[in-house]
Design a protein around this motif. Structure first.
Motif, PDB file in Angstrom:
ATOM      1  N   LYS A 336       0.767  -0.992  -0.069  1.00 48.26           N
ATOM      2  CA  LYS A 336       0.022  -0.169   0.179  1.00 48.26           C
ATOM      3  C   LYS A 336       0.702   1.234  -0.076  1.00 48.26           C
ATOM      4  CE  LYS A 336      -3.622   2.355   2.685  1.00 48.26           C
ATOM      5  NZ  LYS A 336      -4.489   2.274   3.785  1.00 48.26           N
ATOM      6  N   LEU A 337       1.907   1.380   0.885  1.00 45.44           N
ATOM      7  CA  LEU A 337       2.853   2.453   0.754  1.00 45.44           C
ATOM      8  C   LEU A 337       3.353   2.726  -0.689  1.00 45.44           C
ATOM      9  CD1 LEU A 337       4.404   4.560   2.395  1.00 45.44           C
ATOM     10  CD2 LEU A 337       6.044   2.614   2.912  1.00 45.44           C
ATOM     11  N   GLU A 338       3.699   1.709  -1.490  1.00 47.37           N
ATOM     12  CA  GLU A 338       4.331   1.828  -2.856  1.00 47.37           C
ATOM     13  C   GLU A 338       3.242   2.643  -3.486  1.00 47.37           C
ATOM     14  OE1 GLU A 338       7.041  -1.358  -4.301  1.00 47.37           O
ATOM     15  OE2 GLU A 338       5.557  -2.467  -3.170  1.00 47.37           O
ATOM     16  N   ALA A 370      -6.443   9.523  -4.117  1.00 45.91           N
ATOM     17  CA  ALA A 370      -7.668   9.384  -3.303  1.00 45.91           C
ATOM     18  C   ALA A 370      -8.127   7.882  -3.154  1.00 45.91           C
ATOM     19  CB  ALA A 370      -8.556  10.142  -3.853  1.00 45.91           C
ATOM     20  N   LYS A 371      -7.820   6.997  -4.070  1.00 45.83           N
ATOM     21  CA  LYS A 371      -8.272   5.843  -4.040  1.00 45.83           C
ATOM     22  C   LYS A 371      -7.212   4.895  -3.192  1.00 45.83           C
ATOM     23  CE  LYS A 371      -8.090   1.749  -7.190  1.00 45.83           C
ATOM     24  NZ  LYS A 371      -7.086   1.006  -6.545  1.00 45.83           N
ATOM     25  N   GLU A 372      -6.135   5.089  -3.158  1.00 44.78           N
ATOM     26  CA  GLU A 372      -5.075   4.372  -2.634  1.00 44.78           C
ATOM     27  C   GLU A 372      -5.039   4.730  -1.123  1.00 44.78           C
ATOM     28  OE1 GLU A 372      -3.974   1.709  -3.987  1.00 44.78           O
ATOM     29  OE2 GLU A 372      -4.404   1.960  -6.144  1.00 44.78           O
ATOM     30  N   CYS A 373      -5.188   5.964  -0.793  1.00 44.45           N
ATOM     31  CA  CYS A 373      -4.904   6.219   0.671  1.00 44.45           C
ATOM     32  C   CYS A 373      -5.786   5.544   1.811  1.00 44.45           C
ATOM     33  CB  CYS A 373      -4.883   7.762   0.865  1.00 44.45           C
ATOM     34  SG  CYS A 373      -6.474   8.486   0.575  1.00 44.45           S
ATOM     35  N   GLY A 374      -6.920   5.280   1.194  1.00 41.12           N
ATOM     36  CA  GLY A 374      -8.054   4.590   2.058  1.00 41.12           C
ATOM     37  C   GLY A 374      -8.662   5.140   3.064  1.00 41.12           C
TER      38      GLY A 374
END
Length: 504
Positions: A336-338, A370-374
């Motif tokens: 997720k960090l990547e 916006a999608k990946e930060c959750g």
């Protein structure tokens, strides 16, 4: 160079007349003789100025007449010159000589007798679309007459492709309907004062609608396959080769074919069709070549919709059956960090190297972050659903408003459609050929088919790659590998657009 006019809102029916004045610098002002003060409102030629029940006719320094309309308050029967005089004011311009003063109230007329029935029927007939078409033919202007009928038919064809063939229905249906609306005789829906005119001016001329669409696409995109296999970035870049090849082709076509006159900016806007990215094509053409926007948008979205028909023959022609059967190794897990770092990293590189691409790249990466930060799921859901689909409706209608007969039915449109097809084919071929080369040089096997997904048609191009791969080997699932090249192509087309904007 636009003539700039300064005018004041007329003081209404209580003020008997207003004055027209011209300054030394050529600007124009309306002077109220009651207080001898100059009041100005910036107005462009052709704008509608609503001023109660009055109407003013002004002259510029060049002598041309500009009419300021009073809306639909009534019928103007005549215009009367009211006064001439000089007025001393405290304005920095100094003494202003009044050239002409014209003011008039709408005349209210009533007929004592009812017109003959034949005259009433004639007036009614002149308000119909049939009269508009026939009148255009009588004046030898086929773009007003039969040309409108042809463009309405084009709109119906686009809607048919969207509804029954499922070719990009989210855009082809509103574009087709917009084309029909903009070609209705005497309706003026796409002209100043019509709803389609304002949709186009507000959302497309400014570039707002394509950028919002790009943000929505970012919220739908998963960069995991690209991060897991960074080599696919090269494939996304190779597929943009068609853009610059077609740019040169457009300039060559302009020199070879009489009746086609593409400037360098026009050629750049046409070339971006090769990226198979509709929002980018609309954004770039709105900046570089607004007059060709309708033709470019139709070509871009049509070829995107025809990916399942255009790409497979090219892919099979440039690869062998053994190459299409190549199975690629499973990709590693991406943290997720990547995925959070990537949009920030790409935006940072864009900031340093190509700021002209920042509008497209920035909105795309905002949606993806916006999608990946959750942590903003509700915002993400709005971006990729209600907001994007709402804007998609207006974007389609705005593009359709440019499909009027006088702008679309010409040799240049045919040239754009032909060049767009060439651009798309070259982009597909370039991606496949680079993937073949990478397979020869890489220690791990690379199926050349994934190079075709380097064009920006997300996710259709990746699905087509997977389908062709399964036809060669039922155990060969290439969808995730192809998605890496596909999302790289989105970034590549945005970068290409930024380069063209920076150069031109």
């Amino acid at each position: 160079m636009k003539i700039r006019i300064f005018m004041v809102v007329l003081l209404g029916l209580l003020v008997p007349w207003t004055s027209f004045a011209q300054a030394e610098d050529g600007s124009v002002a309306i002077v109220s003789p009651a207080d001898a003060q100059i009041k100005r409102v910036l107005v462009e030629p052709g704008d509608f100025v609503y001023s109660g029940d009055e109407i003013a006719t002004l002259k510029t320094s060049e002598g041309s007449v500009i009419v300021l309309r009073a809306g639909t308050a009534g019928k103007i029967s005549s215009l009367n010159v009211v006064s001439y005089q000089k007025i001393q004011t405290n304005d920095p311009i100094g003494t202003i000589e009044v050239s002409q003063i014209i003011a008039e109230k709408p005349a209210v007329t009533s007929d004592a007798t009812l017109p003959p029935i034949a005259k009433l029927l004639e007036n009614l007939y002149k308000t119909t679309g049939i009269y508009g078409i026939i009148d255009g033919q009588l004046h030898k202007d086929w773009t007003v007459g039969i040309g409108r009928v042809l463009m309405i038919f084009v709109g119906l064809v686009l809607m048919y492709l969207g509804i029954f063939k499922k070719f990009e229905p989210l855009l082809l249906v509103p574009i087709g309907f917009g084309a029909i609306l903009s070609n209705i005789p005497m309706a003026g829906i796409a002209e100043p004062g019509g709803i389609l005119y304002y949709i186009y001016e507000v959302g497309i001329t400014t570039g707002v609608f394509p950028l919002i669409i790009f943000m929505g696409v970012g919220a739908l995109t998963d960069f995991g396959p690209m991060i897991a296999n960074p080599k696919t970035i090269l494939l996304g870049g190779a597929a943009q080769f068609g853009i610059f090849t077609t740019l040169l082709g457009a300039l060559a076509l302009s020199d070879l074919v009489p009746g086609i006159n593409f400037s360098l900016a026009d050629a750049a806007a046409i070339g971006i069709i090769g990226g198979a990215d509709g929002p980018t094509a609309i954004f770039l053409s709105s900046q570089l070549s607004p007059r060709l926007l309708g033709s470019i948008a139709i070509a871009a979205y049509s070829y995107m919709a025809l990916v399942p028909l255009i790409q497979p023959p090219i892919m099979k022609l440039l690869t062998t059956k053994e190459e299409r059967e190549i199975k690629m190794v499973q990709m590693r897990h991406v943290s997720k960090l990547e995925k959070i770092i990537l949009p920030l990293l790409v935006l940072g590189i864009c900031t340093l190297l190509l700021p002209s691409a920042a509008p497209l790249i920035g909105m795309f990466m905002l949606g993806n972050l916006a999608k990946e930060c959750g942590v903003i799921d509700r915002l993400t859901d709005t971006i990729k659903n209600s907001l994007m689909y709402t804007v998609t409706i207006f974007l389609g209608l705005g593009v359709g408003s440019k499909l009027s007969a006088d702008k679309f039915l010409n040799l240049e449109t045919l040239g754009i459609l032909a060049l767009g097809m060439i651009a798309f084919c070259i982009g597909t071929a370039a991606g496949v050929l680079l993937a073949k080369l990478m397979n020869k040089l890489s220690k791990t096997p690379i199926n050349p088919l994934i190079g075709a997904a380097g064009v920006s048609a997300v996710p259709m191009a990746a699905r087509v790659v997977n389908k062709v791969g399964l036809e060669a080997n039922p155990q060969n699932h290439l969808i995730m590998h192809a998605m890496g090249a596909n999302v790289s192509g989105v970034i590549g087309s945005a970068v290409a657009a930024g380069v063209l904007l920076a150069l031109l």
